[in-house]
Design an enzyme around this catalytic site. Structure first.
Site, PDB file in Angstrom:
ATOM      1  N   ASP A 188       0.861  -1.185   0.000  1.00  8.55           N
ATOM      2  CA  ASP A 188       0.000   0.000   0.000  1.00  8.55           C
ATOM      3  C   ASP A 188       0.895   1.232   0.000  1.00  8.55           C
ATOM      4  O   ASP A 188       1.709   1.417   0.908  1.00  8.55           O
ATOM      5  CB  ASP A 188      -0.892  -0.013   1.255  1.00  8.55           C
ATOM      6  N   ASP A 238      -8.052   2.747  -3.132  1.00  5.56           N
ATOM      7  CA  ASP A 238      -8.545   3.004  -1.772  1.00  5.56           C
ATOM      8  C   ASP A 238      -8.998   4.471  -1.759  1.00  5.56           C
ATOM      9  O   ASP A 238     -10.175   4.765  -2.041  1.00  5.56           O
ATOM     10  CB  ASP A 238      -7.401   2.710  -0.767  1.00  5.56           C
ATOM     11  N   GLY A 290      -9.242  -1.020   6.671  1.00  7.08           N
ATOM     12  CA  GLY A 290      -9.343  -0.643   8.077  1.00  7.08           C
ATOM     13  C   GLY A 290      -8.786   0.751   8.296  1.00  7.08           C
ATOM     14  O   GLY A 290      -8.042   1.272   7.460  1.00  7.08           O
TER      15      GLY A 290
END
Ligand code: OSB
Ligand code: MG
Length: 368
Positions: A188, A238, A290
């Site tokens: 990420d 995202d 999350g």
């Protein structure tokens, strides 16, 4: 549901370990909880905004302001037939999805309780057990990172996500892959690269990376589509996806092959399901992201992950990875096989009122 009372509350909770991303380091979390009451029942939601405007423009402070001055006044004393109708109430309030989701998710929890059905079933979920992965922050050294990964694998987690940033990327991925040849590994970047870095992604994809999460700008889709043309490894968006419309457009132009869904980022369950459905209809798998949530937000993530197209392990992990003591009971636990089991309807409350009270730094109650 006649919305009789809404309470917002800010808690301070210290993470067991600091969490570092390309945005910076977090250890002291400010958790904003939303409690909604109707028909003698109560539902809880969590605002997943960060302490600072780095992942998104929202912060705990902006969410408090927008909830208190704009969102709550539209909901209090209203008859809301279904939690799914909430979006109609806040139409016109632009953005601030995390603030909206704090209340929206509380209303879903509340409605499920009023109907005496477990939230995951009420949502239409089918996954009684969900597969879990972990998100590991940037570590002081590669050696520490390798030890961390080893410990998480020992605990049973099925997928490892590491954070990268310019200067800490190819070599880190190379060493992780060398130490763990077979694991499901993803990275990420939290928006920290540009199209000038295509070569870096081509190098990283040689180490069998499951997906690159949000490599480019949080506001971009076009450059992601360009990057996706250059590499075989799926891009997972995202930060860039705030709605089902965003998802439709991203898929249409080929900006990603996977989407990470976060309740806060998209404004709650109704939109999360809409994103899930657009992805499902286009053959795009999703997983649940999350935001270093307390047990309240964590349990919402668990419930959301029960939907059928959540076919990849999410960043939904055990309470014990984050907190000395979580505010829900029992805490969220992960089995030796790396799974979390959905919880059926708990009679009464599932939050630890005393602990919440002790951690609270401010609260405000709105009633009719
Ligand atoms: O990009 O997924 C992200 C935490 C805060 C902000 C953004 C992200 C994250 C995580 C942590 O990766 C996921 C978690 O364990 O809660
Ligand atoms: Mg991310």
């Amino acid at each position: 549901m006649y919305i009789k009372q809404i309470e917002i509350r800010e808690l301070r909770m210290r993470l067991l370990q600091p969490f570092e991303t390309s945005f910076g380091v977090t250890q002291e979390r400010r958790i904003v909880l939303v409690k909604a009451t109707a028909g003698g029942s109560t539902g809880y939601g969590e605002v997943t905004a960060g302490e600072g405007p780095y992942y998104s423009y929202e912060t705990c402070e902006t969410a408090w302001h927008v909830l208190r001055d704009f969102i709550i006044p539209r909901a209090i004393g209203k008859e809301i037939v279904r939690a799914a109708d909430f979006s109609g109430l806040v139409r016109g309030i632009r953005g601030h999805n995390m603030a909206k989701a704090g209340l929206e998710t509380a209303l879903w929890d509340l409605e499920a309780r009023l109907r005496t059905v477990a939230l995951w079933k009420f949502l239409g979920g089918t996954r009684k057990r969900i597969d879990c992965g972990v998100s590991i922050g940037i570590q002081p050294s590669i050696d520490t990172l390798l030890k961390k990964i080893d410990a998480e694998l020992q605990s049973g987690y099925r997928r490892i996500k590491i954070k990268i940033k310019p200067g800490l990327d190819v070599e880190v991925v190379r060493q992780v892959r060398a130490a763990f040849p077979k694991i499901l590994l993803m990275v990420d970047a939290n928006s920290s690269y540009t199209l000038a870095d295509v070569r870096l992604f081509k190098e990283m994809e040689m180490y069998n990376v499951m997906m690159f999460e949000q490599p480019l700008s949080h506001e971009d889709m076009l450059d992601h589509a360009e990057l996706q043309k250059e590499i075989d490894t799926p891009i997972c968006l995202d930060e860039s996806i705030h709605s089902a419309e965003d998802a439709r457009k991203a898929i249409r132009i080929g900006a990603c092959k996977i989407i990470n869904i976060k309740l806060g980022r998209v404004g709650g369950y109704a939109e999360a399901r809409a994103v899930h459905n657009v992805c499902r209809d286009n053959g795009i798998p999703v997983w649940c992201g999350g935001m270093l949530e307390s047990g309240v937000g964590r349990l919402h993530n668990v419930a959301l992950s029960s939907l059928e197209n959540f076919s990849l392990p999410g960043d939904v992990s055990a309470s014990a990875r984050y907190w000395v003591e979580d505010i829900v009971h029992p805490p969220v636990e992960v089995s030796a096989e790396g799974q979390i089991t959905q919880r059926d309807l708990t009679p009464g409350f599932y939050v630890k009122d005393d602990l919440i009270q002790r951690l609270t730094v401010r609260s405000e109650i709105f009633s009719v």
